[in-house]
Scaffold this active site. Structure first.
Site, short mmCIF file in Angstrom:
data_model
loop_
_atom_site.label_atom_id
_atom_site.label_comp_id
_atom_site.label_asym_id
_atom_site.label_seq_id
_atom_site.Cartn_x
_atom_site.Cartn_y
_atom_site.Cartn_z
N ASN A 101 0.81 -1.23 0.00
CA ASN A 101 0.00 0.00 0.00
C ASN A 101 0.84 1.27 0.00
O ASN A 101 0.34 2.35 -0.33
CB ASN A 101 -0.96 0.02 1.20
CG ASN A 101 -2.26 -0.70 0.90
OD1 ASN A 101 -2.63 -0.91 -0.26
ND2 ASN A 101 -2.98 -1.08 1.95
N HIS A 118 -1.38 -7.57 5.70
CA HIS A 118 -0.01 -7.11 5.51
C HIS A 118 0.10 -5.90 4.58
O HIS A 118 1.11 -5.72 3.89
CB HIS A 118 0.87 -8.25 4.96
CG HIS A 118 0.69 -9.54 5.69
ND1 HIS A 118 -0.22 -10.49 5.29
CD2 HIS A 118 1.27 -10.03 6.81
CE1 HIS A 118 -0.20 -11.51 6.13
NE2 HIS A 118 0.71 -11.26 7.06
N CYS A 119 -0.94 -5.07 4.55
CA CYS A 119 -0.95 -3.85 3.72
C CYS A 119 -0.73 -4.17 2.24
O CYS A 119 -0.16 -3.37 1.50
CB CYS A 119 0.09 -2.83 4.19
SG CYS A 119 -0.13 -2.29 5.88
N ALA A 120 -1.12 -5.37 1.82
CA ALA A 120 -0.93 -5.79 0.42
C ALA A 120 -2.20 -6.50 -0.06
O ALA A 120 -2.20 -7.71 -0.29
CB ALA A 120 0.29 -6.71 0.30
#
Length: 380
Positions: free
Chosen positions: A98, A336-338
């Site tokens: 992100n 995981h911000c993905a």
């Protein structure tokens, strides 16, 4: 605590890193470049020495083109927003964090076109899919060196060659690889290299970097005092001042410099070998526990030192909570911000448990993780 969250930030740090931060605060403490007294000059020398170390580490010819930032996210924002304008086209991949996706989304609202190239369920990127998406107005190709979810190592050389052959700027996000993998910006045709200081480089939090190739000219996205050209209201045009306004994180830079010294003294190949061995051991052991599903390449040679998995259909956050509360093992759960990676995996609801290995982990740590997971499986 058994710490297995090194993809978020490495811990513990080498003792020399703690000492470098402490020594700066106790013995120097001054604002660099803002005064002519000896303490200010010493602080400035610490910054320039660390800048030169980073230039040598990544083979940047001119150390003035190494910019200090607060973290990799800051570096990526400087690169994207300083380079792209309305009408430009960007190619990125589904592996991006992100820290890249959100700035790109913001730029889309301002007229920048973005194409996302998909990844396989193991995180592999086909360079030919990137080449296929090139348009006459393609300005930038963004690539994550290694997925922070799957660990998958991407084809940097091939993508760098495609970018250079088509006169396109190439940005590499080295959040999971700087300090662990050899990165030569010249050989790999990298125009913009972004990285944190607190992960593989073993520095403290709050420090990162951005390396600029000769082909890149960035606009500043914030301005202020630099200790140079103070008579002008215009931001200095010279680097690194143009992109480094305000008081820098000199204690963090001192720690980063010490972290780089440690890596060079130990040897990057030795660090990588240790992490490959532990990752292989981790993959083998997890594969023997019934009910555990492993994601990613499944090969320690093809991935960064991290492994994502799930326990049956249980929520990943619950598993990470149990590991922490009852076994004192620190891992990472969730998305995981993905989000695009998890969309490709089909784990948007469940997320995944991520175990990430650092240089100071041991087989004993991994064995204790296996024991904990066996206990959790028995309870389920």
């Amino acid at each position: 605590m058994i710490y297995l969250d090194n993809a978020a930030t490495t811990w513990p740090k080498p003792e020399s890193v703690y000492q470098a931060v402490l020594n700066f605060m106790r013995e120097t403490g001054a604002n660099p470049g803002r005064g002519g007294h000896r303490a200010s000059v010493r602080a400035g020398k610490i910054i320039e020495d660390t800048r030169k170390k980073m230039a040598r580490l990544f083979n940047v010819k001119n150390s003035n083109r190494v910019i200090f930032t607060f973290n990799a996210t800051h570096s990526i924002n400087l690169a994207l927003k300083g380079l792209l304008n309305k009408g430009d086209h960007v190619i990125a991949t589904a592996l991006e964090h992100n820290s890249t996706l959100r700035p790109l989304f913001k730029l889309m609202q301002k007229g920048v076109r973005v194409t996302i190239v998909p990844c396989s369920s193991q995180g592999y990127i086909d360079p030919m899919l990137i080449k296929k998406e090139i348009l006459p107005n393609t300005r930038l190709i963004c690539l994550n060196h290694a997925s922070n979810v799957l660990g998958t190592i991407t084809p940097v050389q091939e993508v760098g060659n495609i970018a250079r052959e088509n006169d396109i700027i190439f940005m590499l996000d080295a959040a999971q690889t700087a300090g662990v993998f050899h990165i030569d910006v010249e050989a790999l045709n990298i125009d913009l290299l972004t990285f944190p200081g607190h992960k593989g480089l073993m520095g403290p939090q709050g420090i990162g970097g951005l390396c600029l190739g000769d082909r890149v000219k960035l606009d500043s996205i914030f301005e202020g005092g630099t200790g140079s050209v103070s008579e002008s209201f215009e931001q200095p045009s010279r680097l690194p001042d143009k992109l480094e306004s305000g008081t820098p994180n000199t204690p963090g830079i001192a720690g980063l410099g010490s972290g780089i010294d440690f890596i060079l003294q130990e040897g990057m190949d030795k660090i990588r070998k240790h992490e490959i061995e532990l990752t292989s051991y981790l993959l083998q052991g997890l594969g023997k526990i019934e009910g555990i599903k492993i994601y990613g390449p499944g090969s320690s040679e093809k991935q960064a030192p991290l492994v994502a998995f799930n326990v049956k259909e249980k929520n990943s956050t619950d598993i990470a909570y149990l590991l922490d509360k009852y076994f004192d093992i620190a891992t990472r759960s969730g998305l995981h911000c993905a989000p695009l990676v998890h969309k490709a995996l089909g784990t948007m609801e469940q997320g995944a448990v991520r175990v990430s290995i650092g240089y100071f982990n041991t087989r004993d740590h991994i064995d204790k993780l296996f024991d904990a997971l066996e206990n959790i499986m028995e309870e389920f």
